[in-house]
Scaffold this active site. Structure first.
Site, mmCIF file in Angstrom:
data_model
loop_
_atom_site.group_PDB
_atom_site.id
_atom_site.type_symbol
_atom_site.label_atom_id
_atom_site.label_comp_id
_atom_site.label_asym_id
_atom_site.label_seq_id
_atom_site.Cartn_x
_atom_site.Cartn_y
_atom_site.Cartn_z
ATOM 1 N N CYS A 2 1.206 -1.081 -0.272
ATOM 2 C CA CYS A 2 0.005 0.236 -0.321
ATOM 3 C C CYS A 2 1.189 0.954 -0.252
ATOM 4 O O CYS A 2 1.806 0.990 0.392
ATOM 5 C CB CYS A 2 -0.789 -0.032 1.442
ATOM 6 S SG CYS A 2 -1.802 -1.522 1.051
ATOM 7 N N ARG A 27 3.779 1.004 -6.493
ATOM 8 C CA ARG A 27 3.500 -0.294 -5.320
ATOM 9 C C ARG A 27 2.732 -0.981 -5.530
ATOM 10 O O ARG A 27 2.419 -2.719 -5.151
ATOM 11 C CB ARG A 27 3.046 0.527 -4.413
ATOM 12 C CG ARG A 27 4.340 1.645 -3.859
ATOM 13 C CD ARG A 27 4.040 2.358 -2.625
ATOM 14 N NE ARG A 27 4.596 1.035 -1.873
ATOM 15 C CZ ARG A 27 5.497 1.237 -1.039
ATOM 16 N NH1 ARG A 27 7.089 2.196 -1.636
ATOM 17 N NH2 ARG A 27 5.416 1.059 0.382
ATOM 18 N N TRP A 74 -3.806 -2.344 -1.318
ATOM 19 C CA TRP A 74 -3.580 -2.958 -1.849
ATOM 20 C C TRP A 74 -4.089 -4.383 -0.693
ATOM 21 O O TRP A 74 -3.713 -3.894 -0.370
ATOM 22 C CB TRP A 74 -2.065 -3.892 -2.262
ATOM 23 C CG TRP A 74 -1.902 -5.133 -2.806
ATOM 24 C CD1 TRP A 74 -1.768 -5.290 -4.651
ATOM 25 C CD2 TRP A 74 -1.649 -6.424 -2.852
ATOM 26 N NE1 TRP A 74 -1.735 -6.065 -4.521
ATOM 27 C CE2 TRP A 74 -1.617 -6.877 -3.690
ATOM 28 C CE3 TRP A 74 -1.817 -6.785 -1.017
ATOM 29 C CZ2 TRP A 74 -1.270 -8.646 -3.529
ATOM 30 C CZ3 TRP A 74 -1.667 -8.627 -0.907
ATOM 31 C CH2 TRP A 74 -1.121 -8.821 -2.500
ATOM 32 N N ASN A 98 -0.234 0.734 6.109
ATOM 33 C CA ASN A 98 0.759 -0.328 4.889
ATOM 34 C C ASN A 98 0.700 -0.903 6.236
ATOM 35 O O ASN A 98 1.548 -0.579 6.971
ATOM 36 C CB ASN A 98 1.446 0.187 4.317
ATOM 37 C CG ASN A 98 2.235 -0.470 4.124
ATOM 38 O OD1 ASN A 98 1.922 -1.645 3.185
ATOM 39 N ND2 ASN A 98 3.445 -0.093 3.291
ATOM 40 N N GLY A 99 0.303 -2.622 5.713
ATOM 41 C CA GLY A 99 1.061 -3.366 7.278
ATOM 42 C C GLY A 99 -0.256 -4.455 7.065
ATOM 43 O O GLY A 99 -0.971 -4.379 6.606
ATOM 44 N N GLU A 477 12.816 -17.409 -14.217
ATOM 45 C CA GLU A 477 12.764 -15.669 -14.534
ATOM 46 C C GLU A 477 11.697 -15.820 -15.670
ATOM 47 O O GLU A 477 10.743 -14.697 -15.701
ATOM 48 C CB GLU A 477 14.013 -15.248 -14.594
ATOM 49 C CG GLU A 477 13.502 -13.704 -15.071
ATOM 50 C CD GLU A 477 13.126 -12.740 -13.953
ATOM 51 O OE1 GLU A 477 12.561 -11.769 -14.497
ATOM 52 O OE2 GLU A 477 12.507 -13.369 -12.911
ATOM 53 N N LYS A 481 8.160 -13.304 -16.388
ATOM 54 C CA LYS A 481 7.851 -12.638 -16.202
ATOM 55 C C LYS A 481 6.460 -12.426 -16.486
ATOM 56 O O LYS A 481 5.645 -11.519 -17.108
ATOM 57 C CB LYS A 481 8.956 -12.007 -17.357
ATOM 58 C CG LYS A 481 10.262 -11.298 -16.464
ATOM 59 C CD LYS A 481 9.912 -9.633 -15.612
ATOM 60 C CE LYS A 481 10.646 -10.153 -15.034
ATOM 61 N NZ LYS A 481 10.227 -9.973 -13.491
ATOM 62 N N GLU A 484 3.360 -13.132 -14.614
ATOM 63 C CA GLU A 484 2.942 -12.176 -13.942
ATOM 64 C C GLU A 484 2.542 -11.036 -14.564
ATOM 65 O O GLU A 484 1.099 -10.015 -14.459
ATOM 66 C CB GLU A 484 4.765 -11.440 -13.796
ATOM 67 C CG GLU A 484 5.052 -11.649 -12.454
ATOM 68 C CD GLU A 484 6.413 -10.731 -12.566
ATOM 69 O OE1 GLU A 484 6.725 -10.264 -11.187
ATOM 70 O OE2 GLU A 484 6.989 -11.041 -12.947
ATOM 71 N N HIS A 500 11.481 -35.949 -17.022
ATOM 72 C CA HIS A 500 10.942 -37.207 -15.330
ATOM 73 C C HIS A 500 9.337 -36.056 -14.721
ATOM 74 O O HIS A 500 9.371 -35.568 -14.323
ATOM 75 C CB HIS A 500 12.300 -36.317 -14.364
ATOM 76 C CG HIS A 500 13.156 -37.294 -14.674
ATOM 77 N ND1 HIS A 500 13.616 -38.663 -14.866
ATOM 78 C CD2 HIS A 500 13.823 -36.329 -15.422
ATOM 79 C CE1 HIS A 500 14.801 -38.308 -14.515
ATOM 80 N NE2 HIS A 500 15.189 -37.416 -15.645
ATOM 81 N N LYS A 600 4.720 -3.688 -5.899
ATOM 82 C CA LYS A 600 6.032 -3.746 -6.550
ATOM 83 C C LYS A 600 6.892 -3.456 -5.249
ATOM 84 O O LYS A 600 7.928 -4.522 -4.837
ATOM 85 C CB LYS A 600 6.514 -2.210 -6.892
ATOM 86 C CG LYS A 600 7.470 -2.063 -6.945
ATOM 87 C CD LYS A 600 8.092 -3.140 -8.818
ATOM 88 C CE LYS A 600 9.947 -2.250 -9.335
ATOM 89 N NZ LYS A 600 10.022 -3.485 -10.247
#
Length: 605
Positions: A2, A27, A74, A98-99, A477, A481, A484, A500, A600
């Site tokens: 947030c 963020r 958020w 925030n938290g 990665e 990406k 995301e 496998h 973010k």
């Protein structure tokens, strides 16, 4: 996650609050709101969705006042609704947060028993109600905030605003970052310096457990024991050009394009023109028995690549841990080990908690960060900035390659300290690293053909990435990406693991992206690629010209990259992986810079 902003100004603050919140959009958020005090009266406006919805609301329902707080939320406790949006208000107090308040259920029950009922599903409203109860009992605003803070368990950054108090804000932090900005007869609060950049470059960072009483005359800061604390004021230089899109459609596109410049900046900062390293003397690997690399998300894949470098170049054992799991497996720590924590923001809650877990238990704690003033930087024995500049896009690009560059230089330093390379070998390695910005420029020229390939990838439901050696973490990665920002299910695998299990997924509808520079493992990777093609798999091969030629026919598409020292191939091959994700997201029409459900800076566990 947030975003918080507060202003005690000399002008109408609603436009300033909204503009500051825009700078915190990176963020991640799903609702937003502001509250002001005007002629002694507290009022607020809140809206779900993008900030433009809040801006539209303020056009129809203006909010006057020269003191105010704002928030981008958020969602954690409670869905993204207007009722759950911040600021939360209880009578004469409004709060942004925030938290996570971990004991909010117990507090909620206690408050309900006293007749203080909740209207929302959030943990934050509990904070406002606690302050209201204290005010109703005769406490002053400062006393009410202080007593409220004592009751809270968990992580939080908080800012309080009070009815009838147009020259007072109270801010506090525990586990979540918060900064105070200083102006001329004005004061500011923000989750980070970026939010405050247009208003001030004079910043004081609150330390763990601090709380502050803020008026236009300045700030009184108290520590967790309520003792006056003298926190330093610093000048923060933010290159505004790096916070704007500069003609690009998206921040992610701009940040991908910036990589030759920022990698060159990092190399310039940590190397000398005579072919030697210029890393801090405190970064000493003599006597170190292993390195422990700890991070989350994309940063953890940078650590995974670095494991290959530390072991292959320096002969130094390296362990990788996901920060959110590190403490809970009760790791065996050695006083001869070095712990390296990697984080773009320097505020990642799990990584910070892991850092605190190892302090005093290892030889040295080193931070590899993009924000030198962050909590992780301040709490480490040594902090190495990656010099990526401000990264706004939620999906990390330039920070990832700058993390890799910094970690590569650290591995070379370890090799030097341990006598594994001589001066001539070090110079050769540095020369090949210095070639990367030019090679990346060549890779960026693949953007147009990649955009055409992405139109097909955008129709897929599943995509696999394959790589061997240090290209395996690049496969992880690349898959991260893609999922995301395009929301396509993607997985990365070590090429040898294909048979496998994952090979069961292969058919003509599943694109397989193979990352295979012409290195010592190339033939083995091609063998795995052939297994895919034998089952009608649609293979996109990324290699250099000799690799494309050696692979033969049968691939669906190929992308030819420049030749590169195999050691540093992960840095170069990150570029097409990022471009594939970007153009696939564009083809699907998703929100590239602010993908759904993501933030973010992850400042809660």
């Amino acid at each position: 996650m947030c975003g918080i902003v507060g202003v005690l100004g000399n002008h109408e603050v609603a436009p300033l609050l909204v503009e500051a919140l825009k700078r915190l959009e990176y963020r991640g958020y799903d609702s937003a709101g502001i509250a002001t005090v005007n002629q002694g009266r507290l009022d607020r406006r809140r809206a779900v969705g993008k900030l433009v919805n809040l801006s539209d609301l303020l056009v129809h329902e203006p909010l006057a006042g020269k003191a105010g707080i704002g928030h981008t939320r958020w969602a954690t406790h409670g869905a993204a609704t207007v009722t759950n949006a911040h600021p939360h208000r209880a009578g004469s107090v409004a709060v942004v947060h925030n938290g996570i308040i971990e004991n909010f259920r117990d507090l909620r029950a206690e408050l309900a028993a006293d007749g203080y009922a909740h209207e929302s599903d959030t943990d934050t409203e509990t904070v406002a109600l606690l302050a209201k109860r204290a005010l109703d009992g005769g406490a002053t605003p400062v006393e009410a905030a202080r007593s409220t803070l004592k009751r809270l368990h968990g992580a939080f950054a908080l800012c309080f605003l009070f009815d009838g108090q147009d020259d007072l804000m109270i801010a506090a932090r525990k586990g979540s970052p918060l900064a105070i900005g200083h102006g001329e007869g004005e004061m500011f609060v923000g989750s980070d310096a970026i939010a405050l950049a247009p208003m001030t470059d004079r910043i004081t960072y609150l330390e763990e457990g601090d709380w502050a009483v803020i008026t236009r005359a300045g700030a009184q800061i108290f520590d967790a024991e309520d003792r006056l604390a003298n926190r330093p004021e610093t000048r923060v230089q933010l290159d505004s050009a790096r916070i704007e899109k500069a003609g690009y459609k998206h921040f992610m596109a701009k940040e991908i394009a910036e990589q030759p410049v920022v990698i060159a900046d990092a190399l310039k900062h940590y190397t000398r023109s005579n072919g030697t390293l210029d890393l801090p003397q405190d970064l000493d690997f003599k006597g170190i028995d292993r390195v422990i690399l700890v991070a989350c998300g994309t940063a953890s894949f940078a650590c995974h690549v670095a494991k290959y470098w530390f072991e292959q170049i320096a002969g130094l054992p390296a362990d990788i841990d996901i920060a959110s799991e590190f403490r809970y497996r009760d790791p065996v720590l050695s006083p001869a080990s070095m712990a390296i924590f990697v984080s773009q923001s320097g505020e990642t809650a799990d990584t910070l908690a892991a850092l605190r877990h190892v302090k005093e238990k290892v030889a040295k704690v080193v931070a590899v960060i993009n924000v030198p003033t962050s909590s992780i930087a301040r709490e480490s024995d040594l902090a190495l900035p990656i010099h990526a500049g401000v990264e706004v896009g939620v999906a990390s690009t330039k920070a990832f390659t700058c993390q890799l560059t910094t970690l590569a230089l650290m591995a070379l330093k370890a090799a030097q300290d341990r006598g594994r390379i001589d001066a001539a070998q070090l110079n050769d390695r540095l020369q090949s690293l210095r070639a990367l910005p030019g090679l990346i420029n060549a890779a960026l020229a693949l953007s147009d053909p990649i955009s055409q390939i992405a139109k097909v990838l955008a129709k897929a439901q599943d995509i696999l990435f394959l790589g061997r050696g240090s290209m395996y973490p690049l496969a992880l990665e690349g898959a991260l990406k893609l999922k995301e920002i395009s929301y396509i299910h993607a997985e990365g695998y070590a090429s040898g693991e294909l048979k496998h299990g994952p090979i069961a997924l292969i058919d003509a509808q599943v694109p397989v992206i193979v990352l295979a520079p012409k290195d010592a493992l190339f033939d083995k990777t091609v063998s795995n690629m052939q297994e895919v093609m034998a089952r009608n798999g649609k293979v996109l091969l990324l290699s250099d010209a000799s690799g494309i030629e050696a692979a033969g026919h049968g691939t669906w598409k190929t992308l030819t990259l420049p030749m590169v020292d195999p050691l540093w191939a992960p840095i170069l091959y990150a570029i097409p992986a990022q471009l594939l994700a970007y153009h696939t997201a564009i083809a699907k029409g998703t929100d590239v810079d602010q993908p759904r459900n993501l933030a973010k800076s992850v400042t809660v566990e």
